[in-house]
Motif scaffolding. Structure first.
Motif, PDB file in Angstrom:
ATOM      1  N   ARG A  96     -35.142 -18.902 -28.024  1.00 27.92           N
ATOM      2  CA  ARG A  96     -34.274 -19.618 -28.969  1.00 27.92           C
ATOM      3  C   ARG A  96     -35.045 -20.732 -29.664  1.00 27.92           C
ATOM      4  NH1 ARG A  96     -30.549 -19.006 -24.741  1.00 27.92           N
ATOM      5  NH2 ARG A  96     -30.952 -21.139 -24.014  1.00 27.92           N
ATOM      6  N   ALA A  97     -35.852 -21.454 -28.886  1.00 23.18           N
ATOM      7  CA  ALA A  97     -36.634 -22.545 -29.463  1.00 23.18           C
ATOM      8  C   ALA A  97     -37.621 -22.023 -30.499  1.00 23.18           C
ATOM      9  CB  ALA A  97     -37.371 -23.289 -28.350  1.00 23.18           C
ATOM     10  N   LEU A  98     -38.215 -20.854 -30.248  1.00 24.61           N
ATOM     11  CA  LEU A  98     -39.123 -20.253 -31.225  1.00 24.61           C
ATOM     12  C   LEU A  98     -38.390 -19.959 -32.535  1.00 24.61           C
ATOM     13  CD1 LEU A  98     -41.399 -17.608 -29.432  1.00 24.61           C
ATOM     14  CD2 LEU A  98     -42.096 -19.760 -30.488  1.00 24.61           C
ATOM     15  N   GLY A  99     -37.224 -19.312 -32.407  1.00 21.39           N
ATOM     16  CA  GLY A  99     -36.457 -18.973 -33.609  1.00 21.39           C
ATOM     17  C   GLY A  99     -36.056 -20.210 -34.389  1.00 21.39           C
ATOM     18  N   GLU A 100     -35.624 -21.254 -33.710  1.00 19.39           N
ATOM     19  CA  GLU A 100     -35.212 -22.491 -34.375  1.00 19.39           C
ATOM     20  C   GLU A 100     -36.404 -23.171 -35.046  1.00 19.39           C
ATOM     21  OE1 GLU A 100     -33.481 -24.561 -31.136  1.00 19.39           O
ATOM     22  OE2 GLU A 100     -31.670 -23.307 -31.077  1.00 19.39           O
ATOM     23  N   ALA A 101     -37.576 -23.110 -34.381  1.00 10.90           N
ATOM     24  CA  ALA A 101     -38.763 -23.727 -34.970  1.00 10.90           C
ATOM     25  C   ALA A 101     -39.193 -22.985 -36.231  1.00 10.90           C
ATOM     26  CB  ALA A 101     -39.899 -23.740 -33.948  1.00 10.90           C
ATOM     27  N   GLY A 132     -40.205 -11.278 -38.549  1.00 11.42           N
ATOM     28  CA  GLY A 132     -41.548 -11.817 -38.686  1.00 11.42           C
ATOM     29  C   GLY A 132     -41.941 -12.804 -37.595  1.00 11.42           C
ATOM     30  N   LEU A 133     -41.093 -12.969 -36.576  1.00  8.41           N
ATOM     31  CA  LEU A 133     -41.372 -13.978 -35.551  1.00  8.41           C
ATOM     32  C   LEU A 133     -42.624 -13.653 -34.747  1.00  8.41           C
ATOM     33  CD1 LEU A 133     -40.392 -16.574 -34.169  1.00  8.41           C
ATOM     34  CD2 LEU A 133     -39.078 -15.147 -32.578  1.00  8.41           C
ATOM     35  N   ALA A 134     -42.877 -12.356 -34.464  1.00  4.99           N
ATOM     36  CA  ALA A 134     -44.035 -11.984 -33.656  1.00  4.99           C
ATOM     37  C   ALA A 134     -45.335 -12.426 -34.329  1.00  4.99           C
ATOM     38  CB  ALA A 134     -44.049 -10.481 -33.404  1.00  4.99           C
ATOM     39  N   ALA A 135     -45.476 -12.142 -35.637  1.00  6.89           N
ATOM     40  CA  ALA A 135     -46.681 -12.524 -36.362  1.00  6.89           C
ATOM     41  C   ALA A 135     -46.789 -14.041 -36.470  1.00  6.89           C
ATOM     42  CB  ALA A 135     -46.691 -11.880 -37.748  1.00  6.89           C
ATOM     43  N   TRP A 136     -45.673 -14.700 -36.705  1.00  3.25           N
ATOM     44  CA  TRP A 136     -45.668 -16.174 -36.823  1.00  3.25           C
ATOM     45  C   TRP A 136     -46.064 -16.821 -35.498  1.00  3.25           C
ATOM     46  CZ3 TRP A 136     -42.322 -19.710 -34.364  1.00  3.25           C
ATOM     47  CH2 TRP A 136     -42.380 -21.029 -34.839  1.00  3.25           C
ATOM     48  N   PHE A 137     -45.555 -16.297 -34.400  1.00  4.36           N
ATOM     49  CA  PHE A 137     -45.877 -16.863 -33.095  1.00  4.36           C
ATOM     50  C   PHE A 137     -47.360 -16.658 -32.791  1.00  4.36           C
ATOM     51  CE2 PHE A 137     -45.113 -16.487 -28.228  1.00  4.36           C
ATOM     52  CZ  PHE A 137     -45.497 -17.801 -28.055  1.00  4.36           C
ATOM     53  N   ARG A 138     -47.902 -15.517 -33.187  1.00  8.07           N
ATOM     54  CA  ARG A 138     -49.329 -15.303 -32.961  1.00  8.07           C
ATOM     55  C   ARG A 138     -50.148 -16.345 -33.717  1.00  8.07           C
ATOM     56  NH1 ARG A 138     -53.350 -10.208 -34.553  1.00  8.07           N
ATOM     57  NH2 ARG A 138     -55.247 -11.285 -33.824  1.00  8.07           N
ATOM     58  N   ARG A 139     -49.735 -16.692 -34.916  1.00  8.21           N
ATOM     59  CA  ARG A 139     -50.486 -17.688 -35.681  1.00  8.21           C
ATOM     60  C   ARG A 139     -50.435 -19.046 -34.991  1.00  8.21           C
ATOM     61  NH1 ARG A 139     -47.995 -15.010 -40.054  1.00  8.21           N
ATOM     62  NH2 ARG A 139     -46.504 -16.719 -40.401  1.00  8.21           N
TER      63      ARG A 139
END
Length: 267
Positions: free
Chosen positions: A179-184, A241-248
């Motif tokens: 959830r924190a990832l999505g909100e960020a 697109g969260l997977a690619a964003w988190f990798r960055r």
């Protein structure tokens, strides 16, 4: 010590064979005065009489039930010793030891199961804790791929000590992080920013429920999150697109710690 012929008793070797103890043990009991041979031959050999053997039998019996040598000496030589009381106390100690050994045995069984299965939960428990999209085949697949690695062993050791409540806490931590990832991402957090780096550190802390995660290993996971269809689907279901964003985010944090994401390996 009276002299005798060799036929009046048993030698140390003969006594050791009859009693099932070593010659060294008999010598020790002799030296400490716990059980001494009463006779000696003209040639200087020590011999055990029938009375000596009876005492030795009692020493062996008491030793087998766990009494220490000092306690055995008191039982045999001190007329004021409460022998039944001493034996009851020893029985209590043995019962406690058996209980502890049974607990250890049960713990070993769980550890073996955890190394072989990974997750010690029923399918119903897994679904209740991890949600309807959870595939109960995943732990077996993970063991097939990673069962010979240090990380699998670390994961199994953690798993062995966990029941449904502990796994629920792990699942809640993971869900909270997601959830924190999505909100960020919604808030426009950029790679390399303090908030982004805080999320990367939180990911390592949450992942430690499975095994310790180095920064280089985290970079490798970031690649997998983006490239693996299953992981990518999980993160992209939270936000497109969260997977690619988190990798960055992970790669930027790694660079700040002197790690080249392009050459990072699982170590």
């Amino acid at each position: 010590m009276p002299d005798a012929t060799d036929t009046d008793g048993l030698t140390v070797g003969q006594a050791s064979r009859r009693l099932g103890v070593t010659v060294r043990t008999l010598h020790h009991w002799d030296e400490t005065g716990l059980a001494r041979p009463s006779l000696r031959t003209a040639a200087g050999y020590r011999l055990y009489t029938a009375g000596d053997l009876e005492r030795l039998h009692r020493v062996v019996i008491y030793r087998e039930v766990g009494l220490g040598l000092d306690r055995i000496r008191a039982v045999l030589d001190d007329s004021t010793t409460d022998v039944p009381g001493a034996l009851r106390a020893q029985r209590t100690q043995i019962a406690e030891r058996i209980d502890r050994l049974q607990q250890l045995s049960a713990g070993l069984d769980r550890m073996i199961d955890a190394h072989e299965r990974g997750l010690l939960l029923t399918i119903e428990q897994q679904t209740a804790i991890f949600g309807p999209r959870w595939n109960p085949e995943w732990p077996a697949q993970a063991r097939e791929l990673y069962g010979d690695t240090t990380q699998w062993q670390q994961y199994a050791e953690r798993s062995a000590s966990r029941g449904p409540e502990e796994w629920q806490a792990v699942a809640d931590d993971v869900a909270g992080f997601d959830r924190a990832l999505g909100e960020a991402m919604d808030a426009g957090v950029t790679p390399g920013s303090p908030k982004a780096n805080e999320l990367v550190e939180r990911h390592r802390e949450v992942f430690a429920a499975y095994f310790p995660l180095t920064r280089q290993m985290q970079v490798c996971l970031g690649r997998m999150y983006e490239a693996d269809p299953g992981f990518a689907a999980h993160y992209d279901a939270i936000r497109a697109g969260l997977a690619a964003w988190f990798r960055r985010l992970i790669d930027a944090s790694a660079r700040a710690h002197g790690i080249d994401p392009d050459t990072a390996t699982w170590q």
